[in-house]
Write an enzyme that holds these catalytic residues in place. Structure first.
Site, PDB file in Angstrom:
ATOM      1  N   CYS A  70      64.273   0.425  -1.314  1.00 35.17           N
ATOM      2  CA  CYS A  70      63.510   0.686  -0.093  1.00 35.17           C
ATOM      3  C   CYS A  70      63.401  -0.640   0.643  1.00 35.17           C
ATOM      4  CB  CYS A  70      62.136   1.282  -0.402  1.00 35.17           C
ATOM      5  SG  CYS A  70      61.050   0.170  -1.306  1.00 35.17           S
ATOM      6  N   CYS A  81      52.807  -0.493   8.860  1.00 32.76           N
ATOM      7  CA  CYS A  81      53.591  -0.890  10.029  1.00 32.76           C
ATOM      8  C   CYS A  81      54.647  -1.929   9.651  1.00 32.76           C
ATOM      9  CB  CYS A  81      52.677  -1.413  11.139  1.00 32.76           C
ATOM     10  SG  CYS A  81      51.824  -2.952  10.752  1.00 32.76           S
TER      11      CYS A  81
END
Length: 490
Positions: free
Chosen positions: A446, A295
């Protein structure tokens, strides 16, 4: 037949939540899915063709992951659900009426006049009353994590009057936490989260015994942190902690209320209650590092942890009081984007390595969680070299001939992006390696610098020989870098 895809899988299926498959068995449907979406094969199957162990397949509420069910005809109107691990209980359907709080401890607790007034709304409920409120006061609960899920859990337990709450968290409050970690405020920035929690709980109910532990849960301290408590509530956001907490709860015989969130999707389950299934019974192994984002990497809409954390607190209070139907042997899933809720059955796995009939894991102290969760590099694995944000910024400013490959999700690239980066999802890297120039340096980026390492190792396995580098710390570490032409790439 409708195929419902959990949020963590949708990136491999064109961002679709529901697909209509022209098939009526699991085997044919999986074959159709991988034919239509070739990139999904990597997330669904191991190299030997076996289904990955962190993927569960449900038809309706029934777990049909075993290949023995794959050729059964699925009735018209039933839906197939692909459910991966995101970062319990006995498989019975009757209601549980026994409290997890020993009667002698409940009888030793008294409620004064102030508490009678404070908890009037509880005392008016026939299922709770004085006995139930005394059980709540006598309860000793550990909350692992004081972040997004921990925020509502801690506040509701304190407001309900849980006598002893131990909060374990090693992190400090950051500005990005305030979007959904509602127990913290601007005044708490850079403070330990447990210190912030202690202040808030004191304002909610000064009679609560709040134990604030500013430590990271590890193999050598997890048992001592939870042993002797009635219940553990897992509000962490990573796989290592999730499996570590599960195994410690099995070892100590403590029930576990687990919650997870990702983007718009949340889950709640109860594990290790009265000999019921543990978290490993459902997900024996975590996904490979970087294959499924946490998350923290994928984000979550602000109210979602409030919803899931509130359900966790509600389940905890029912266990303490001894009322209602619990999520033991079940997993509640909630998709806030598509307004979909399901309660799925979870079966006890007799072959579970820690709670099965012949366990191979006999305690948390002799198990390597770093290796199990893919956090430790194999000795024979070639180390991944990388650039710091400053080094990459200098090469960009100098106009060096480099290739930047962004492996993030589409919504993440809207936050911070490089204008000339090549966008290639991890699942497509092997078949798109010819788009890269092996004569020049390729830097993979990323969010946090973890998925980009997976991307480099994926290309190595595919035979790509060009020089590859990781952006250390990912885009998050790049935020403070100032370029002379900053407006061109932010």
């Amino acid at each position: 037949m409708n195929v419902y895809l959990s949020a963590t899988l949708r990136g491999f299926f064109g961002r679709q939540a529901v697909l209509v498959a022209p098939e009526n068995t699991i085997r044919k449907t999986l074959s159709w899915l991988t034919d239509e979406y070739p990139d999904a094969k990597k997330i669904l199957y191991k190299e030997d063709g076996a289904l990955r162990s962190f993927i569960r397949i449900y038809v309706g509420e029934k777990d049909r992951t075993s290949t023995s069910h794959w050729d059964e005809e699925i009735s018209e109107g039933e839906e197939l659900l692909l459910l991966p691990a995101i970062a319990g209980g006995a498989p019975v359907e009757e209601k549980i009426t026994g409290s997890i709080i020993p009667e002698d401890r409940r009888k030793s607790v008294t409620i004064n006049d102030t508490e009678i007034e404070r908890f009037e709304n509880h005392l008016l409920l026939r299922e709770i009353g004085v006995k139930g409120q005394k059980r709540i006061k006598a309860a000793r609960v550990v909350v692992a994590g004081a972040g997004a899920l921990g925020s509502p859990v801690i506040q509701y337990l304190a407001a309900a009057g849980v006598g002893t709450i131990k909060v374990v968290d090693f992190d400090d409050v950051a500005l990005k936490n305030l979007q959904n970690q509602v127990i913290h405020t601007n005044r708490d920035l850079k403070r330990p989260k447990v210190a912030s929690v202690k202040d808030k709980v004191r304002n909610i109910n000064r009679d609560i015994d709040l134990e604030a532990e500013n430590v990271k849960l590890e193999v050598d301290n997890i048992v001592s942190e939870i042993d002797g408590y009635d219940l553990v509530i897992d509000c962490t956001d990573n796989y290592k902690a999730r499996y570590l907490i599960n195994d410690a709860c099995v070892h100590c015989g403590i029930p576990l209320v687990s919650g997870t969130i990702y983007q718009y999707e949340g889950r709640v389950g109860i594990y290790n209650l009265n000999g019921g299934p543990c978290f490993r019974c459902q997900f024996p192994e975590p996904p490979e590092q970087g294959l499924v984002p946490t998350c923290a990497e994928g984000g979550a809409i602000s109210p979602l942890p409030g919803i899931i954390g509130s359900i966790q607190a509600n389940e905890a209070l029912k266990l303490i009081i001894g009322i209602g139907e619990h999520l033991d042997g079940k997993l509640l899933t909630f998709d806030s984007l598509n307004l979909r809720t399901s309660v799925l059955k979870v079966k006890k796995n007799l072959d579970c390595p820690i709670c099965g009939t012949h366990p191979t894991i006999n305690g948390v102290e002799d198990f390597d969680y770093e290796e199990f969760c893919g956090l430790k590099e194999e000795e024979e694995e070639i180390p991944v070299e990388g650039f710091t944000p400053g080094e990459l910024a200098k090469r960009i400013e100098n106009g060096d001939s480099i290739t930047i490959v962004d492996v993030r999700e589409p919504h993440e690239r809207a936050i911070l992006r490089f204008p000339h980066a090549i966008v290639i999802p991890i699942g497509q890297l092997a078949r798109r390696k010819n788009e890269l120039n092996p004569e020049q340096d390729t830097i993979f980026v990323c969010k946090e610098g973890k998925r980009s390492i997976l991307a480099i190792n994926t290309l190595r396995e595919a035979g790509y020989m060009g020089p590859m580098y990781n952006l250390k710390g990912g885009i998050d570490a790049m935020k403070d870098i100032i370029f002379s032409n900053e407006g061109a790439w932010l």
